[in-house]
Design a protein around this motif. Structure first.
Motif, PDB file in Angstrom:
ATOM      1  N   ALA A  97      11.466 -28.074 -20.721  1.00  0.00           N
ATOM      2  CA  ALA A  97      10.487 -29.142 -20.916  1.00  0.00           C
ATOM      3  C   ALA A  97      11.130 -30.428 -21.428  1.00  0.00           C
ATOM      4  N   LYS A  98      12.008 -30.327 -22.415  1.00  0.00           N
ATOM      5  CA  LYS A  98      12.573 -31.541 -23.008  1.00  0.00           C
ATOM      6  C   LYS A  98      13.410 -32.324 -21.999  1.00  0.00           C
ATOM      7  N   ALA A  99      14.268 -31.627 -21.250  1.00  0.00           N
ATOM      8  CA  ALA A  99      15.125 -32.328 -20.288  1.00  0.00           C
ATOM      9  C   ALA A  99      14.291 -33.048 -19.236  1.00  0.00           C
ATOM     10  N   LEU A 100      13.261 -32.375 -18.726  1.00  0.00           N
ATOM     11  CA  LEU A 100      12.419 -33.005 -17.706  1.00  0.00           C
ATOM     12  C   LEU A 100      11.578 -34.132 -18.296  1.00  0.00           C
ATOM     13  N   ASP A 101      11.062 -33.909 -19.497  1.00  0.00           N
ATOM     14  CA  ASP A 101      10.280 -34.968 -20.145  1.00  0.00           C
ATOM     15  C   ASP A 101      11.154 -36.185 -20.430  1.00  0.00           C
ATOM     16  N   ASP A 102      12.388 -35.931 -20.868  1.00  0.00           N
ATOM     17  CA  ASP A 102      13.324 -37.043 -21.118  1.00  0.00           C
ATOM     18  C   ASP A 102      13.596 -37.816 -19.834  1.00  0.00           C
ATOM     19  N   PHE A 103      13.805 -37.085 -18.736  1.00  0.00           N
ATOM     20  CA  PHE A 103      14.062 -37.736 -17.453  1.00  0.00           C
ATOM     21  C   PHE A 103      12.893 -38.636 -17.059  1.00  0.00           C
ATOM     22  N   HIS A 104      11.682 -38.107 -17.174  1.00  0.00           N
ATOM     23  CA  HIS A 104      10.514 -38.899 -16.781  1.00  0.00           C
ATOM     24  C   HIS A 104      10.283 -40.087 -17.723  1.00  0.00           C
ATOM     25  N   ARG A 105      10.606 -39.894 -18.984  1.00  0.00           N
ATOM     26  CA  ARG A 105      10.444 -41.012 -19.928  1.00  0.00           C
ATOM     27  C   ARG A 105      11.477 -42.111 -19.648  1.00  0.00           C
ATOM     28  N   GLN A 106      12.694 -41.712 -19.325  1.00  0.00           N
ATOM     29  CA  GLN A 106      13.770 -42.682 -19.071  1.00  0.00           C
ATOM     30  C   GLN A 106      13.620 -43.376 -17.714  1.00  0.00           C
ATOM     31  N   THR A 107      12.818 -42.797 -16.840  1.00  0.00           N
ATOM     32  CA  THR A 107      12.668 -43.359 -15.497  1.00  0.00           C
ATOM     33  C   THR A 107      11.199 -43.656 -15.195  1.00  0.00           C
ATOM     34  N   ALA A 108      10.486 -44.129 -16.189  1.00  0.00           N
ATOM     35  CA  ALA A 108       9.075 -44.480 -15.981  1.00  0.00           C
ATOM     36  C   ALA A 108       8.995 -45.697 -15.054  1.00  0.00           C
ATOM     37  N   PRO A 109       8.274 -45.596 -13.932  1.00  0.00           N
ATOM     38  CA  PRO A 109       8.187 -46.727 -13.003  1.00  0.00           C
ATOM     39  C   PRO A 109       7.369 -47.874 -13.592  1.00  0.00           C
ATOM     40  N   SER A 110       7.734 -49.083 -13.205  1.00  0.00           N
ATOM     41  CA  SER A 110       7.014 -50.246 -13.707  1.00  0.00           C
ATOM     42  C   SER A 110       5.905 -50.689 -12.762  1.00  0.00           C
ATOM     43  N   ASP A 111       5.936 -50.164 -11.530  1.00  0.00           N
ATOM     44  CA  ASP A 111       4.876 -50.527 -10.593  1.00  0.00           C
ATOM     45  C   ASP A 111       4.714 -49.433  -9.533  1.00  0.00           C
ATOM     46  N   TRP A 112       3.791 -49.659  -8.628  1.00  0.00           N
ATOM     47  CA  TRP A 112       3.437 -48.704  -7.579  1.00  0.00           C
ATOM     48  C   TRP A 112       4.626 -48.325  -6.698  1.00  0.00           C
ATOM     49  N   LEU A 113       5.398 -49.316  -6.275  1.00  0.00           N
ATOM     50  CA  LEU A 113       6.524 -49.046  -5.380  1.00  0.00           C
ATOM     51  C   LEU A 113       7.620 -48.246  -6.076  1.00  0.00           C
ATOM     52  N   GLU A 114       7.914 -48.570  -7.328  1.00  0.00           N
ATOM     53  CA  GLU A 114       8.910 -47.794  -8.070  1.00  0.00           C
ATOM     54  C   GLU A 114       8.448 -46.353  -8.233  1.00  0.00           C
ATOM     55  N   GLY A 115       7.147 -46.165  -8.426  1.00  0.00           N
ATOM     56  CA  GLY A 115       6.611 -44.809  -8.530  1.00  0.00           C
ATOM     57  C   GLY A 115       6.794 -44.019  -7.243  1.00  0.00           C
ATOM     58  N   LEU A 116       6.564 -44.679  -6.102  1.00  0.00           N
ATOM     59  CA  LEU A 116       6.754 -44.002  -4.812  1.00  0.00           C
ATOM     60  C   LEU A 116       8.210 -43.623  -4.594  1.00  0.00           C
ATOM     61  N   VAL A 117       9.117 -44.555  -4.894  1.00  0.00           N
ATOM     62  CA  VAL A 117      10.544 -44.284  -4.714  1.00  0.00           C
ATOM     63  C   VAL A 117      10.985 -43.160  -5.647  1.00  0.00           C
ATOM     64  N   LYS A 118      10.485 -43.174  -6.860  1.00  0.00           N
ATOM     65  CA  LYS A 118      10.864 -42.118  -7.809  1.00  0.00           C
ATOM     66  C   LYS A 118      10.427 -40.742  -7.308  1.00  0.00           C
ATOM     67  N   ALA A 119       9.196 -40.648  -6.852  1.00  0.00           N
ATOM     68  CA  ALA A 119       8.702 -39.356  -6.372  1.00  0.00           C
ATOM     69  C   ALA A 119       9.508 -38.894  -5.156  1.00  0.00           C
ATOM     70  N   TYR A 120       9.785 -39.832  -4.246  1.00  0.00           N
ATOM     71  CA  TYR A 120      10.509 -39.478  -3.022  1.00  0.00           C
ATOM     72  C   TYR A 120      11.956 -39.107  -3.321  1.00  0.00           C
ATOM     73  N   VAL A 121      12.638 -39.948  -4.093  1.00  0.00           N
ATOM     74  CA  VAL A 121      14.055 -39.723  -4.384  1.00  0.00           C
ATOM     75  C   VAL A 121      14.238 -38.584  -5.387  1.00  0.00           C
ATOM     76  N   GLY A 122      13.531 -38.672  -6.519  1.00  0.00           N
ATOM     77  CA  GLY A 122      13.700 -37.676  -7.574  1.00  0.00           C
ATOM     78  C   GLY A 122      13.294 -36.280  -7.146  1.00  0.00           C
TER      79      GLY A 122
END
Length: 240
Positions: A97-122
């Protein structure tokens, strides 16, 4: 490890769960793997539901909600499997849980497009990693892992939306390319850290209970994951 579709499985991969799990270290490694996957699916559900709030249209919001529902169904399959093999699901997920939560916290998208790229790439990097591991699992576990890695439709959806945004404003491409490179680095670091911290899982990868892997093969595995990432970046219209 990529193997031809018609290759005859050997070692652990030729066994079913009942036979393979007689080896305590292998059983521990599989429970770790299922726990990591289960928490990853639960986190993906939460993230997609959150990303839906950033969606520019009602149709986009509905599409993300559908994908989030698919991720939660995958989580339920993994949770039920853990219960079936006499593992407590929450305890199996907790170490990751901590490693994944840290990853998501460190890579929080700032907008819609960053969120799409994160889901696709990550998500794709994680799926590539788990598919590599699945080739060395017993037949029952391998079937489950591959089924929960089925694409929920996010890949095509992300490519369509990101490419349209770049066509409308080419400057967007540079920003998203930098973002995707950052995601790649964070995702690989996270995967390596998780494996290093779990003895049974790392032993499975470097040649203990899952025959055939060695340190050199792990290096090649991460190279293949990097190559697949480069192809996905090209699909998005971004430079890797």
């Amino acid at each position: 490890m990529e193997t031809p579709d018609n290759a005859t499985p050997t070692g652990i991969a030729a066994k079913d769960w009942a036979t393979a799990s007689a080896e305590p270290q292998y059983r521990a490694a599989v429970i770790d793997l299922l726990g990591a996957l289960a928490y990853g699916e639960l986190a993906a559900f939460e993230r997609l539901a959150e990303d839906a709030k950033l969606a520019p249209t009602l149709a986009d919001k509905a599409e993300l909600a559908k994908m989030a529902s698919a991720e939660f169904h995958h989580f339920e399959q993994l949770r039920d499997r853990l219960t079936a093999v006499d593992a407590e699901p929450t305890a199996a997920m907790e170490p990751f849980a901590k490693a994944l939560d840290d990853f998501h916290r460190q890579t929080a998208p700032s907008d819609w497009l960053e969120g799409l790229v994160k889901a696709y790439v990550g998500d794709s990097i994680a799926s590539d990693f788990y598919r590599e591991v699945a080739a060395r699992l017993d037949s029952d576990t391998r079937g489950l892992v591959l089924s929960v890695l089925d694409d929920t439709g996010h890949g095509n959806f992300a490519v369509e939306k990101v490419r349209a945004a770049i066509d409308a404003d080419p400057r967007v491409g540079g920003r998203l390319a930098l973002w995707a490179r950052r995601l790649m680095g964070e995702a690989l670091s996270q995967a390596q850290r998780v494996v290093a911290e779990r003895d049974a899982l790392s032993t499975m990868l470097v040649g203990g209970v899952a025959d055939g892997f060695d340190l050199a093969e792990v290096g090649r595995m991460f190279s293949r994951i990097t190559e697949a990432h480069t192809k996905r970046m090209a699909a998005l219209g971004l430079a890797a």
